[in-house]
Design a protein around this motif. Structure first.
Motif, mmCIF file in Angstrom:
data_model
loop_
_atom_site.group_PDB
_atom_site.id
_atom_site.type_symbol
_atom_site.label_atom_id
_atom_site.label_comp_id
_atom_site.label_asym_id
_atom_site.label_seq_id
_atom_site.Cartn_x
_atom_site.Cartn_y
_atom_site.Cartn_z
ATOM 1 N N ASN A 200 0.824 -1.205 0.000
ATOM 2 C CA ASN A 200 0.000 0.000 0.000
ATOM 3 C C ASN A 200 0.859 1.254 0.000
ATOM 4 N N ASP A 201 1.972 1.239 0.724
ATOM 5 C CA ASP A 201 2.878 2.384 0.748
ATOM 6 C C ASP A 201 3.485 2.613 -0.638
ATOM 7 N N GLU A 202 3.838 1.526 -1.318
ATOM 8 C CA GLU A 202 4.422 1.648 -2.652
ATOM 9 C C GLU A 202 3.410 2.209 -3.655
ATOM 10 N N ILE A 203 2.176 1.740 -3.578
ATOM 11 C CA ILE A 203 1.128 2.241 -4.472
ATOM 12 C C ILE A 203 0.879 3.722 -4.220
ATOM 13 N N LEU A 204 0.830 4.119 -2.962
ATOM 14 C CA LEU A 204 0.604 5.517 -2.625
ATOM 15 C C LEU A 204 1.754 6.376 -3.116
ATOM 16 N N LEU A 205 2.970 5.914 -2.924
ATOM 17 C CA LEU A 205 4.133 6.665 -3.368
ATOM 18 C C LEU A 205 4.121 6.831 -4.884
ATOM 19 N N ASN A 206 3.809 5.765 -5.617
ATOM 20 C CA ASN A 206 3.749 5.849 -7.074
ATOM 21 C C ASN A 206 2.671 6.810 -7.532
#
Length: 102
Positions: free
Chosen positions: A78-84
């Motif tokens: 979820n953190d990676e998706i938000l960052l992207n």
């Protein structure tokens, strides 16, 4: 506070008695005795090492640990998706210049 005094040398003495002091001492003494009893009893119980053991405990701990691992992996995704998504929303200077030319 004023005290009427005759002329000449006088000696004035004020006596004060705190009426709550004996009650406070008794309450403090009772609390200290209670604390001492509690510490003695808890110390005796710790020496016995009373361990409550139930068969489901290990299985529950293992399932909770597995759930924690799953949740941490999902959080990383979820953190990676938000960052992207945040990076995609930030305009780059080249894109901004292209938009200004049209």
């Amino acid at each position: 506070m004023a005290v009427p005094v005759d002329e000449g040398v006088s000696q004035i003495r004020f006596d004060y008695k705190n009426t709550g002091l004996p009650i406070g001492k008794n309450i403090t003494l009772i609390c200290l005795i209670t604390l001492a009893i509690y510490l003695i009893i808890s110390g005796l119980l710790l020496k016995r090492k009373c361990v409550i053991n139930y068969p489901e405990g290990d299985a529950l701990l293992e399932s909770w640990q597995a759930d924690d691992i799953d949740m941490s992996e999902n959080q990383d995704k979820n953190d990676e998706i938000l960052l992207n998504s945040l990076v995609d929303d930030i305009p780059i200077n080249n894109e901004k210049e292209e938009n200004d030319e049209t």
